[in-house]
Design a protein around this motif. Structure first.
Motif: not given
Length: 119
Positions: A38-41, A43-46, A96
């Protein structure tokens, strides 16, 4: 022998590069097969690298593990510069930071006016 091999590899690279540059046309992406993130996944990966900060009574007792027997007064950061931590982490490439607010020894990093509160 090594020189000859290097020249051969360089020649293969140049020929491959020439063929790949020969046709510069748009190619459609293939159809998706199987599950996709997904787009969220994505973003997390990046985000790439996270820093974990464990700042607790063990920081002041030099123990690897706390056993819930430390006095709350042990936790006494007198010259704390969290901004310096963040600058260092940012320079190191971290995207982060996760602060462990209540580690296994039950010492919680929450605001409290009650100085007599136990671990």
């Amino acid at each position: 022998m090594l020189k000859k091999l290097s020249k051969t590899i360089a020649g293969i690279f140049i020929v491959t590069l020439a063929f790949s540059c020969e046709e510069n046309k748009q190619v459609e992406a293939p159809e998706v097969v199987g599950p996709t993130p997904s787009r969220e996944q994505l973003a997390w990966h990046n985000m790439e690298m996270y820093a974990f900060i464990h700042f607790t009574t063990n920081t002041f007792t030099d123990k690897k593990w706390g056993y819930r027997d430390e006095s709350p007064e042990v936790f006494n950061p007198t010259a704390l510069d969290v901004g310096q931590w963040m600058q260092t982490l940012k320079k190191a490439g971290f995207k982060s930071v996760i602060l462990t607010a209540k580690p296994h020894n039950d010492f919680a990093l929450d605001p409290s006016d009650d100085k007599k509160r136990s671990c």
